[in-house]
Design an enzyme around this catalytic site. Structure first.
Site, mmCIF file in Angstrom:
data_model
loop_
_atom_site.group_PDB
_atom_site.id
_atom_site.type_symbol
_atom_site.label_atom_id
_atom_site.label_comp_id
_atom_site.label_asym_id
_atom_site.label_seq_id
_atom_site.Cartn_x
_atom_site.Cartn_y
_atom_site.Cartn_z
ATOM 1 N N SER A 74 -51.811 77.668 15.789
ATOM 2 C CA SER A 74 -51.062 77.203 14.721
ATOM 3 C C SER A 74 -51.001 77.941 13.806
ATOM 4 O O SER A 74 -50.858 77.254 12.428
ATOM 5 C CB SER A 74 -51.613 75.475 14.402
ATOM 6 O OG SER A 74 -51.870 74.770 15.763
ATOM 7 N N LYS B 1 -45.610 82.738 25.578
ATOM 8 C CA LYS B 1 -45.941 81.777 26.741
ATOM 9 C C LYS B 1 -44.853 81.607 27.648
ATOM 10 O O LYS B 1 -44.079 82.842 27.903
ATOM 11 C CB LYS B 1 -46.238 80.515 26.227
ATOM 12 C CG LYS B 1 -47.455 80.652 25.162
ATOM 13 C CD LYS B 1 -48.121 79.537 24.925
ATOM 14 C CE LYS B 1 -49.269 79.773 23.761
ATOM 15 N NZ LYS B 1 -49.846 78.769 23.338
ATOM 16 N N GLU C 128 -59.186 82.351 19.581
ATOM 17 C CA GLU C 128 -58.332 81.222 19.564
ATOM 18 C C GLU C 128 -58.877 79.862 20.044
ATOM 19 O O GLU C 128 -59.323 79.585 21.262
ATOM 20 C CB GLU C 128 -57.292 81.288 20.559
ATOM 21 C CG GLU C 128 -56.338 82.737 20.131
ATOM 22 C CD GLU C 128 -54.971 82.531 20.927
ATOM 23 O OE1 GLU C 128 -54.118 82.650 20.249
ATOM 24 O OE2 GLU C 128 -54.969 82.401 22.035
ATOM 25 N N HIS D 287 -56.450 84.307 28.164
ATOM 26 C CA HIS D 287 -56.127 83.255 27.313
ATOM 27 C C HIS D 287 -56.567 82.002 27.693
ATOM 28 O O HIS D 287 -56.688 81.769 28.925
ATOM 29 C CB HIS D 287 -54.391 83.308 27.260
ATOM 30 C CG HIS D 287 -53.796 82.502 26.153
ATOM 31 N ND1 HIS D 287 -53.673 81.070 26.276
ATOM 32 C CD2 HIS D 287 -53.477 82.720 25.157
ATOM 33 C CE1 HIS D 287 -53.089 80.718 25.100
ATOM 34 N NE2 HIS D 287 -53.041 81.397 24.393
ATOM 35 N N GLU E 45 -55.209 79.274 28.141
ATOM 36 C CA GLU E 45 -54.237 78.472 29.026
ATOM 37 C C GLU E 45 -54.432 78.932 30.452
ATOM 38 O O GLU E 45 -54.567 78.317 31.480
ATOM 39 C CB GLU E 45 -52.553 78.606 28.716
ATOM 40 C CG GLU E 45 -52.669 77.563 27.555
ATOM 41 C CD GLU E 45 -51.347 78.090 26.519
ATOM 42 O OE1 GLU E 45 -50.672 78.803 26.947
ATOM 43 O OE2 GLU E 45 -51.661 77.486 25.346
ATOM 44 N N GLY F 93 -51.492 75.032 19.656
ATOM 45 C CA GLY F 93 -50.337 74.073 19.804
ATOM 46 C C GLY F 93 -50.595 72.693 19.081
ATOM 47 O O GLY F 93 -49.833 71.727 19.595
ATOM 48 N N ASN G 180 -47.033 85.404 21.168
ATOM 49 C CA ASN G 180 -47.258 85.377 22.571
ATOM 50 C C ASN G 180 -46.259 83.886 22.921
ATOM 51 O O ASN G 180 -46.177 82.805 22.465
ATOM 52 C CB ASN G 180 -48.575 84.702 22.641
ATOM 53 C CG ASN G 180 -48.613 84.110 24.062
ATOM 54 O OD1 ASN G 180 -47.874 84.185 25.146
ATOM 55 N ND2 ASN G 180 -50.101 83.246 24.233
HETATM 56 P P1 13P Z 1 -49.791 78.161 18.959
HETATM 57 O O1 13P Z 1 -49.552 79.203 17.620
HETATM 58 O O2 13P Z 1 -48.475 77.559 19.501
HETATM 59 O O3 13P Z 1 -51.002 77.284 18.414
HETATM 60 O O4 13P Z 1 -50.509 79.038 20.037
HETATM 61 C C1 13P Z 1 -51.563 79.897 19.875
HETATM 62 C C2 13P Z 1 -51.525 80.665 21.234
HETATM 63 O O5 13P Z 1 -52.084 80.201 22.166
HETATM 64 C C3 13P Z 1 -51.466 82.251 20.942
HETATM 65 O O6 13P Z 1 -51.810 82.720 22.079
#
Ligand code: 13P
Length: 256
Positions: A215, A13, A169, A97, A99, A175, A11
């Site tokens: 992560s 983003k 997640e 997601h 976010e 992140g 992903n």
């Molecule tokens: P990270 O791998 O940067 O922690 O992000 C995870 C994520 O949100 C994947 O959709």
């Protein structure tokens, strides 16, 4: 030992221009060797989807979008529909997601509509669930994920269940560099299967892929894949670098 298969999803983003996406693709393809038991869907920003559709090709490789609108078309300025992303080359779509839940206030009723639309458009939805740090600390994480499952997944036929992918997640692991332990992740994956089995007794969930995200890096991917409850990973930051994403793909390829 039964044969296992994995999904290693990237992903991106809101990262990468079209040019950067194409450079990433050439670097990745230079060293990628397919293995039949590992699927590799990549979720670039919308603008890079169509350009990558011409470039990111090969066995096991596919593309997905990071979102879609719940309607097929309409006067929704700034939105994008399932048929549009399908035409641009997406076979998959991320839904729910954290976010988008956090910054766009997306809630379960809307996410259920999006899953329905995705399936109707021939897309494979990857429905994301996960608790916040506060929920984990107060011990309500299992209830939270149960609610996200029960309210965010619309009624599905057995064949549609066969196309759904779930991604766990935990928000506190995204992140932050703080990965959930394999025990935390696998316990939640088990919980997800138990909730679904209890609420949909006529459906078989043995094949339902549940990915872990938060992560994930080349250094910790192997131990995640080693756990039978974990059917793949959804990688954010580490998927932006073609070399580290490929290293994660290769960890999955080494396991069967
Ligand atoms: P990270 O791998 O940067 O922690 O992000 C995870 C994520 O949100 C994947 O959709």
């Amino acid at each position: 030992m039964s044969k296992r298969s994995f999904i290693v999803a990237g992903n991106w983003k809101m990262y990468k221009s079209i040019e950067e996406a194409l450079q990433w693709s050439s670097r990745f393809l230079a060293d990628y060797r397919a293995a039949v038991h590992v699927q590799v869907p990549v979720f670039p920003p919308f603008t890079a989807l169509f350009p990558l559709h011409g470039a990111f090709r090969g066995p096991g490789l596919s593309l997905g979008a990071q979102n879609l609108h719940s309607d097929l078309q309409g006067a929704y300025t700034g939105e994008i529909s399932g048929p549009m992303i399908r035409e641009a080359g997406a076979d998959w779509v991320l839904i729910g997601h954290s976010e988008r839940r956090q910054y766009q206030q997306e809630q379960e009723a809307l996410l259920a509509e999006k899953i329905r639309t995705a399936l109707d458009c021939g897309l494979r939805p990857v429905y994301c669930v996960g608790e916040s740090l506060a929920e984990r600390e107060e011990g309500s994480h299992l209830d939270k994920v149960q609610q996200q499952l029960l309210q965010g997944i619309p009624p599905l036929s057995p064949a549609e269940w066969g196309r759904l992918v779930l991604a766990y997640e935990p928000v506190w692991a995204i992140g932050t560099g703080r990965t959930a332990t394999v025990e935390d992740a696998s316990a939640m994956h088990r919980h997800i299967r138990e909730v679904l089995v209890k609420t949909h007794p006529s459906i078989s969930f043995g094949e339902l892929p549940i990915l872990y995200g938060g992560s994930v890096k080349p250094e910790n991917a192997g131990e995640l894949f080693d756990h039978p409850e974990i059917n793949g990973v959804l990688v954010g930051g580490a998927s932006l670098d073609a070399g580290s994403f490929l290293a994660i793909v290769e960890e999955a390829q080494r396991r069967r």
